[in-house]
Design a protein around this motif. Structure first.
Motif, PDB file in Angstrom:
ATOM      1  N   ALA A  48      68.352 -12.457  56.589  1.00 22.33           N
ATOM      2  CA  ALA A  48      68.074 -11.841  57.890  1.00 22.33           C
ATOM      3  C   ALA A  48      67.893 -12.858  59.003  1.00 22.33           C
ATOM      4  O   ALA A  48      68.303 -12.618  60.145  1.00 22.33           O
ATOM      5  N   LEU A  49      67.294 -14.032  58.691  1.00 21.69           N
ATOM      6  CA  LEU A  49      66.912 -14.977  59.731  1.00 21.69           C
ATOM      7  C   LEU A  49      67.629 -16.308  59.645  1.00 21.69           C
ATOM      8  O   LEU A  49      67.565 -17.099  60.599  1.00 21.69           O
ATOM      9  N   GLY A  50      68.286 -16.578  58.532  1.00 25.61           N
ATOM     10  CA  GLY A  50      69.010 -17.833  58.378  1.00 25.61           C
ATOM     11  C   GLY A  50      68.201 -18.870  57.631  1.00 25.61           C
ATOM     12  O   GLY A  50      66.963 -18.768  57.522  1.00 25.61           O
ATOM     13  N   PRO A  51      68.858 -19.923  57.133  1.00 24.58           N
ATOM     14  CA  PRO A  51      68.171 -20.920  56.299  1.00 24.58           C
ATOM     15  C   PRO A  51      67.215 -21.825  57.062  1.00 24.58           C
ATOM     16  O   PRO A  51      66.331 -22.436  56.449  1.00 24.58           O
ATOM     17  N   ASP A  52      67.350 -21.920  58.388  1.00 26.60           N
ATOM     18  CA  ASP A  52      66.530 -22.853  59.159  1.00 26.60           C
ATOM     19  C   ASP A  52      65.382 -22.174  59.900  1.00 26.60           C
ATOM     20  O   ASP A  52      64.698 -22.811  60.704  1.00 26.60           O
ATOM     21  N   HIS A  53      65.185 -20.908  59.662  1.00 28.78           N
ATOM     22  CA  HIS A  53      64.060 -20.216  60.296  1.00 28.78           C
ATOM     23  C   HIS A  53      62.767 -20.691  59.635  1.00 28.78           C
ATOM     24  O   HIS A  53      62.707 -20.891  58.419  1.00 28.78           O
ATOM     25  N   PRO A  54      61.705 -20.864  60.415  1.00 27.89           N
ATOM     26  CA  PRO A  54      60.438 -21.312  59.811  1.00 27.89           C
ATOM     27  C   PRO A  54      59.946 -20.423  58.677  1.00 27.89           C
ATOM     28  O   PRO A  54      59.320 -20.926  57.732  1.00 27.89           O
ATOM     29  N   TYR A  55      60.217 -19.114  58.742  1.00 21.36           N
ATOM     30  CA  TYR A  55      59.764 -18.227  57.671  1.00 21.36           C
ATOM     31  C   TYR A  55      60.539 -18.492  56.378  1.00 21.36           C
ATOM     32  O   TYR A  55      59.965 -18.437  55.291  1.00 21.36           O
ATOM     33  N   THR A  56      61.822 -18.766  56.497  1.00 23.75           N
ATOM     34  CA  THR A  56      62.606 -19.092  55.306  1.00 23.75           C
ATOM     35  C   THR A  56      62.099 -20.382  54.684  1.00 23.75           C
ATOM     36  O   THR A  56      61.905 -20.480  53.462  1.00 23.75           O
ATOM     37  N   ILE A  57      61.862 -21.390  55.535  1.00 25.97           N
ATOM     38  CA  ILE A  57      61.382 -22.683  55.037  1.00 25.97           C
ATOM     39  C   ILE A  57      59.984 -22.532  54.441  1.00 25.97           C
ATOM     40  O   ILE A  57      59.681 -23.064  53.362  1.00 25.97           O
ATOM     41  N   GLY A  58      59.128 -21.799  55.121  1.00 25.98           N
ATOM     42  CA  GLY A  58      57.758 -21.630  54.640  1.00 25.98           C
ATOM     43  C   GLY A  58      57.689 -20.935  53.292  1.00 25.98           C
ATOM     44  O   GLY A  58      56.911 -21.328  52.412  1.00 25.98           O
ATOM     45  N   THR A  59      58.490 -19.890  53.100  1.00 29.56           N
ATOM     46  CA  THR A  59      58.462 -19.193  51.814  1.00 29.56           C
ATOM     47  C   THR A  59      59.091 -20.043  50.716  1.00 29.56           C
ATOM     48  O   THR A  59      58.700 -19.934  49.548  1.00 29.56           O
ATOM     49  N   LEU A  60      60.028 -20.918  51.079  1.00 36.15           N
ATOM     50  CA  LEU A  60      60.556 -21.872  50.087  1.00 36.15           C
ATOM     51  C   LEU A  60      59.471 -22.862  49.676  1.00 36.15           C
ATOM     52  O   LEU A  60      59.390 -23.265  48.502  1.00 36.15           O
ATOM     53  N   ALA A  61      58.644 -23.266  50.640  1.00 38.05           N
ATOM     54  CA  ALA A  61      57.524 -24.162  50.302  1.00 38.05           C
ATOM     55  C   ALA A  61      56.560 -23.471  49.335  1.00 38.05           C
ATOM     56  O   ALA A  61      56.044 -24.104  48.402  1.00 38.05           O
ATOM     57  N   ILE A  88      61.477 -31.924  55.654  1.00 41.05           N
ATOM     58  CA  ILE A  88      62.480 -32.347  56.637  1.00 41.05           C
ATOM     59  C   ILE A  88      62.832 -31.198  57.561  1.00 41.05           C
ATOM     60  O   ILE A  88      62.858 -31.341  58.795  1.00 41.05           O
ATOM     61  N   ARG A  89      63.080 -30.045  56.992  1.00 39.49           N
ATOM     62  CA  ARG A  89      63.555 -28.912  57.789  1.00 39.49           C
ATOM     63  C   ARG A  89      62.457 -28.315  58.672  1.00 39.49           C
ATOM     64  O   ARG A  89      62.706 -27.904  59.806  1.00 39.49           O
ATOM     65  N   ILE A  90      61.212 -28.266  58.170  1.00 37.24           N
ATOM     66  CA  ILE A  90      60.138 -27.719  58.991  1.00 37.24           C
ATOM     67  C   ILE A  90      59.794 -28.670  60.135  1.00 37.24           C
ATOM     68  O   ILE A  90      59.413 -28.242  61.234  1.00 37.24           O
ATOM     69  N   THR A  91      59.956 -29.965  59.896  1.00 36.02           N
ATOM     70  CA  THR A  91      59.734 -30.936  60.971  1.00 36.02           C
ATOM     71  C   THR A  91      60.787 -30.774  62.056  1.00 36.02           C
ATOM     72  O   THR A  91      60.476 -30.809  63.250  1.00 36.02           O
ATOM     73  N   GLU A  92      62.040 -30.576  61.637  1.00 33.58           N
ATOM     74  CA  GLU A  92      63.110 -30.361  62.610  1.00 33.58           C
ATOM     75  C   GLU A  92      62.895 -29.071  63.399  1.00 33.58           C
ATOM     76  O   GLU A  92      63.189 -29.005  64.595  1.00 33.58           O
ATOM     77  N   ALA A  93      62.363 -28.060  62.740  1.00 32.03           N
ATOM     78  CA  ALA A  93      62.203 -26.769  63.391  1.00 32.03           C
ATOM     79  C   ALA A  93      60.999 -26.725  64.328  1.00 32.03           C
ATOM     80  O   ALA A  93      61.071 -26.135  65.418  1.00 32.03           O
ATOM     81  N   LEU A  94      59.883 -27.368  63.936  1.00 31.10           N
ATOM     82  CA  LEU A  94      58.630 -27.185  64.671  1.00 31.10           C
ATOM     83  C   LEU A  94      57.983 -28.479  65.158  1.00 31.10           C
ATOM     84  O   LEU A  94      57.002 -28.418  65.905  1.00 31.10           O
ATOM     85  N   GLY A  95      58.496 -29.616  64.751  1.00 27.67           N
ATOM     86  CA  GLY A  95      57.887 -30.874  65.147  1.00 27.67           C
ATOM     87  C   GLY A  95      56.909 -31.377  64.101  1.00 27.67           C
ATOM     88  O   GLY A  95      56.523 -30.638  63.180  1.00 27.67           O
ATOM     89  N   PRO A  96      56.456 -32.646  64.242  1.00 31.81           N
ATOM     90  CA  PRO A  96      55.641 -33.268  63.187  1.00 31.81           C
ATOM     91  C   PRO A  96      54.193 -32.815  63.128  1.00 31.81           C
ATOM     92  O   PRO A  96      53.511 -33.064  62.120  1.00 31.81           O
ATOM     93  N   ASP A  97      53.702 -32.125  64.194  1.00 29.86           N
ATOM     94  CA  ASP A  97      52.270 -31.824  64.235  1.00 29.86           C
ATOM     95  C   ASP A  97      51.936 -30.339  64.080  1.00 29.86           C
ATOM     96  O   ASP A  97      50.755 -29.971  64.169  1.00 29.86           O
ATOM     97  N   HIS A  98      52.910 -29.517  63.884  1.00 33.41           N
ATOM     98  CA  HIS A  98      52.626 -28.083  63.713  1.00 33.41           C
ATOM     99  C   HIS A  98      51.832 -27.881  62.414  1.00 33.41           C
ATOM    100  O   HIS A  98      52.110 -28.527  61.394  1.00 33.41           O
TER     101      HIS A  98
END
Length: 1004
Positions: free
Chosen positions: A850-863, A887-897
């Motif tokens: 629904a949201l694609g592989p680079d969406h924060p929700y996709t990355i978060g649930t993979l974590a 790597i992907r969550i940093t690209e999506a939201l930055g290093p301090d999120h």
């Protein structure tokens, strides 16, 4: 005689008695059997069916084959099965019963006159119209028991005994009047009874399937009346519209004396719980009539120890609720002939057969046609000739493949005769045809302004005598069903007219365009008058639920009148706020098609409608689609220089919500800030639109990890909403939940729980237990409990939440996905890895699709999935997956999120387990430093302290024990200070259990 009766049981050889009864009188037979069994009788039943080809004396002779005595339950139903003349019965009674009068006894349960030879029975007593005690006394005398005082035999004892047939169940609502002409269907009624009685608790659901006009509702109603003595609660609900069903179920609350407020959300919850528990009544029956859309109402089907009877044309019910499907065919010919002769006694057997053949044995057509033929001088042969020869009537609807004559033809002939007798009745029927078929609240008719009514109806509406004459004639001819008002259930009720779909279609098809416009306009005015104009007020939702079904049929969607446009907008708003997203999307799409036909493309109404459509779609997770809609609207406004500044802000606000859903939070923040600033300047701080904008800004800030900023905005919004909208307003309650979420995300778990607990209770009261907003509040409460260490309670709540969300909202809705993510990580923590894995992988797949592989929700649930892999011993796979996630969550939201810091915390553990101790220490050090410096986390936030605990572990593995002890002590001091010495996080840190972080999707 005073007191109760002690009876001397009959001798053993005389204890057998057979009760012979017509199916219609089953309730009497069951009650009589129960009384006799108390006095030592062995009772058997024989339902008396008299096929048309069987002589009466043969059927009576068959009765003599049973052993013991015979007790006949007399009524006109017993004598007129077939039907047979009084002469036939008199001859048979004299020939068979009179010589065997010692074996026969009879009770009369009807006021209708009996054949004169009924005296042939050895003894007869009248039970109709008596109370239970007197009826039992007469029954005892009839069968020859000896009466004596004995307080131990209380005639009314036994909670599970069948009810006396003259008494209705304790709770009784909406049930149609009994059809005294009901004929046949004996095997079907018995099949329904056998199925529900033999079902396991929670599975007593039967769906009656059949084509329109075949009599499904009549079968259900007869079942209710025939078996009502087995129930303490019977509730009949029109179920063709979800809103109507919710309203009627909510009205059951006061009937059950449940302690609730006036909001039907609270009442729905209370009713559902009461039925599920079987308290105060476990013997209940709920009938859902006309439920042709199982996908929209399945979640509202009651569950528990009682029974549910559904009538529908939709075979898909077989996939829902463990329901058992039973088909309702057209009458067989014997039933058709018997019915016609009961409906119109002047029609003989041959003519009844001729009429049944012409009408294809369809019950509705037989009912209506025989009804008016009974009053007419026209012969059946003449009528059948009209059916064959009338070519002026539209071909219309064929009700079955083997039904030679179209229903409109049969109905139009009857309608012409009705017009000659009571023209006002036909005008009322034509007016009703511009409401939707099914249930039509009479109050909606009353709401039509007199000046907009056709002349013949304007006086009738305010004249009770003329109104009753018209409605009674329509009921007499079975054109409508009429339910009188029940002020106990609903003080505002004015009664309900039920219009069959076939009647509805036929009446409309026979009207001229000019007449259609007159009646359509009148109904539209009535709907506009019924509009409370405040769709955000939950107290008015029941009224909107009554209006929405009739928008299409009234022509409101094609109307050019501004009142209709406002009504449709209010109905769409109601559907969104009530969580009825699918129904709202469907209404928006139908309205869009209609307005394009009326106005063409580009009209300003379509722009506003598109925004409402997008809001409903967004609630179902269609973010990419809604972004396209809103960007298109903005481009059109800019290109055409159309609309005002507030309209631009409205569209921009929608676009901000789309961007949040798509994970583009910085862009969403820019849009949210622009909308809020514009609205504050143009309409002020306290306007509800400004408050919505501030709420949306807080949502965006929360998604960016700026929890303190979000808390500031949410508090401000909550304060104004409490002052302006009051505490029980749905928006105020939503703000309370957002406030509690902010507190929890800031690590202030006890404060968050103290806010969320009373909020959940109020949400259940005002919004209902299964409203999306209530589910969101309950999710936050479950997470508050989890963070406070009440893991078992949180687990149970999340399991229940997921089941309800899947049932009500569907498996792929955003709200369901959020709950599923949280339930999966709680299951993992409880060691239920297989179920956690199945749910987690399913959520990942859905987010990715629904949201694609680079969406924060996709990355978060993979974590989260990486944590499960680690728990399952798949450490290498977990390490590799978490490396990619970082790597992907940093690209999506930055290093301090905060989400990125949480993934880093988990990855440092994976590296440590893999033996890469120095890399793990570097990562945990950097993560702790970033968390401490974060504007919303800071040095004392639980995530920061968890990072310190992890870093202490890494330092200890590097043999830097002094630094490890110092870091660990700092973390422990911070946890004790913020959470307490006995908090689960503190205890785990003291035990040197390495902490982890779970990703939790936020409301967008």
């Amino acid at each position: 005689m005073q007191g109760s009766a002690r009876v001397t049981p009959p001798q053993a050889e005389d204890r057998r008695i057979t009760i012979s009864h017509a199916g219609y009188n089953r309730a009497w037979a069951v009650w009589i059997a129960d009384r006799l069994e108390r006095y030592g009788w062995q009772v058997a039943f024989q339902r008396f069916d008299l096929p048309s080809g069987t002589p009466v004396h043969e059927a009576l002779n068959d009765l003599l084959l049973v052993q013991g005595r015979i007790l006949v339950v007399l009524s006109d139903w017993y004598f007129k099965l077939g039907p047979r003349t009084d002469q036939e019965w008199n001859e048979a009674l004299r020939a068979v019963v009179a010589p065997n009068s010692a074996r026969f006894r009879a009770v009369s349960v009807s006021t209708a006159p009996m054949p004169t030879a009924s005296a042939a029975f050895g003894g007869t007593t009248e039970l109709w119209g008596l109370g239970a005690r007197e009826a039992e006394r007469r029954l005892a005398q009839l069968v020859g028991v000896i009466e004596a005082r004995d307080p131990a035999l209380d005639t009314l004892s036994g909670a599970r005994s069948p009810r006396f047939p003259m008494e209705l169940p304790r709770v009784w609502g909406g049930v149609p009047r009994r059809n005294t002409r009901f004929t046949g269907r004996e095997r079907l009624l018995q099949a329904i009874h056998d199925q529900v009685q033999g079902a396991e608790p929670g599975a007593g659901v039967v769906t009656l399937l059949g084509l329109s006009g075949v009599g499904k509702t009549q079968v259900a109603a007869e079942y209710v009346w025939r078996f009502s003595s087995a129930y303490d609660l019977v509730w009949w609900v029109p179920a063709d519209q979800r809103g109507t069903l919710r309203q009627r179920l909510a009205e059951l609350a006061p009937a059950l004396d449940l302690t609730t407020g006036h909001e039907y959300g609270e009442r729905l919850r209370a009713v559902g719980d009461a039925l599920r528990r079987g308290d105060p009544h476990s013997r209940w029956l709920v009938v859902l009539d006309g439920a042709d859309r199982p996908d929209t109402i399945d979640d509202l089907v009651p569950a528990g120890p009682g029974h549910v009877l559904i009538t529908s044309q939709n075979r898909e019910w077989g996939a829902y609720n463990n329901t058992h499907l039973l088909s309702v065919p057209v009458y067989d010919r014997e039933e058709s002939v018997a019915f016609v002769r009961r409906r119109a006694p002047r029609i003989g057997g041959q003519d009844a057969n001729l009429l049944a053949e012409a009408l294809g044995d369809l019950p509705l057509a037989l009912d209506q046609t025989a009804g008016w033929l009974s009053d007419s001088t026209m012969t059946v042969q003449e009528y059948v000739g009209l059916l064959r020869d009338d070519e002026d009537i539209e071909a219309g609807l064929r009700v079955a493949v083997d039904f030679d004559v179209t229903y409109p033809t049969t109905f139009s002939i009857m309608l012409n005769k009705l017009r000659e007798a009571v023209p006002e009745a036909v005008e009322l029927l034509r007016l009703c045809a511009f409401f939707a078929p099914g249930a039509i609240p009479v109050q909606l008719l009353r709401d039509i302004p007199t000046e907009h009514l056709p002349e013949q109806l304007s006086g009738m509406m305010s004249d009770p005598l003329r109104w009753n004459t018209a409605t009674n004639k329509l009921v007499q001819y079975s054109v409508i069903q009429w339910d009188p008002p029940n002020t106990d259930e609903n003080p505002e009720a004015a009664g309900t007219i039920h219009l069959h779909r076939m009647v509805h279609k036929t009446v409309r098809s026979g009207m001229s365009e000019a007449d259609r416009e007159v009646f359509s306009r009148a109904v539209r005015r009535g709907l506009a008058n019924a509009d409370p104009a405040v769709p955000s007020d939950t107290r008015h939702w029941a009224r909107y639920a009554r209006i929405v079904p009739h928008l299409d049929a009234s022509g409101a969607l094609h109307s050019r009148h501004g009142e209709m446009h406002r009504l449709i907008a209010n109905c769409l708003r109601y559907l969104y706020l009530a969580g009825e997203y699918t129904a709202g999307i469907q209404l928006a799409e139908r309205t869009e098609r209609a307005w394009r036909e009326v106005y063409g493309d580009g009209h300003e109404l379509l722009r506003e409608l598109a925004s409402q459509h997008a809001t409903l779609l967004r609630a179902t997770g269609e973010y990419a689609r809604t972004e396209r809609i809103n960007r298109g609207l903005l481009q059109r406004l800019e290109r055409e220089n159309a609309g005002d500044a507030l309209e631009v802000l409205r569209v921009l606000e929608g676009l901000g919500a789309d961007l949040r859903g798509l994970g583009r939070y910085e862009e969403a923040l820019e849009a949210s800030e622009r909308v809020l600033a514009g609205r504050v300047q143009m309409i002020g701080e306290e306007d509800f639109r400004t408050l919505n904008s501030r709420n949306n800004l807080a949502v965006t800030l929360r998604l960016l990890g700026r929890y303190k900023d979000a808390l500031r905005e949410d508090r401000r919004t909550l304060q104004v909403r409490r002052e302006v909208l009051r505490a029980r307003n749905s928006s105020t309650l939503s703000s309370e939940t957002n406030h509690a979420i902010d507190l929890r995300l800031l690590g202030r778990y006890a404060e968050a729980q103290s806010v969320q607990e009373p909020n959940v209770e109020m949400q259940r009261v005002v919004m209902g237990p299964d409203h999306p907003q209530t589910l969101g509040a309950e999710l936050n409460l479950a997470l508050c409990l989890l963070r406070s260490g009440e893991r078992e309670v949180a687990n149970e709540r999340l399991a229940d939440l997921l089941e309800r969300a899947e049932r009500v909202l569907g498996e792929v809705s955003p709200a369901t996905q959020r709950i599923a993510v949280c339930y999966a990580f709680v299951l993992r923590a409880h060691g239920r890895l297989d179920l956690a894995r199945a749910i987690g992988e399913r959520v990942v797949d859905r987010y990715r699709a629904a949201l694609g592989p680079d969406h924060p929700y996709t990355i978060g649930t993979l974590a989260n999935h990486a944590l499960l892999l680690r728990a399952a011993g798949e450490r290498e796979e977990a390490l590799a997956l978490n490396e990619q996630c970082l790597i992907r969550i940093t690209e999506a939201l930055g290093p301090d999120h905060p989400w990125r810091l949480g993934v880093a915390l988990n990855l440092s553990a994976d590296r440590n387990l893999a033996g890469d101790v120095e890399s793990a220490a570097d990562l945990s050090r950097d993560t702790a430093r970033r968390a401490a410096a974060h504007r919303s986390l800071g040095r004392d936030h639980p995530l920061t302290l968890s990072c310190k605990v992890a870093h202490a572990t890494d330092l200890r593995n590097l043999r830097q024990r002094a630094d490890a002890d110092r870091t660990e002590q700092e973390a422990l001091s911070g946890l004790i200070s913020s959470l307490g010495s006995q908090h689960v996080h503190t205890v785990s840190a003291r035990a040197r259990v390495r902490p982890f972080w779970d990703f939790e999707p936020q409301l967008t």
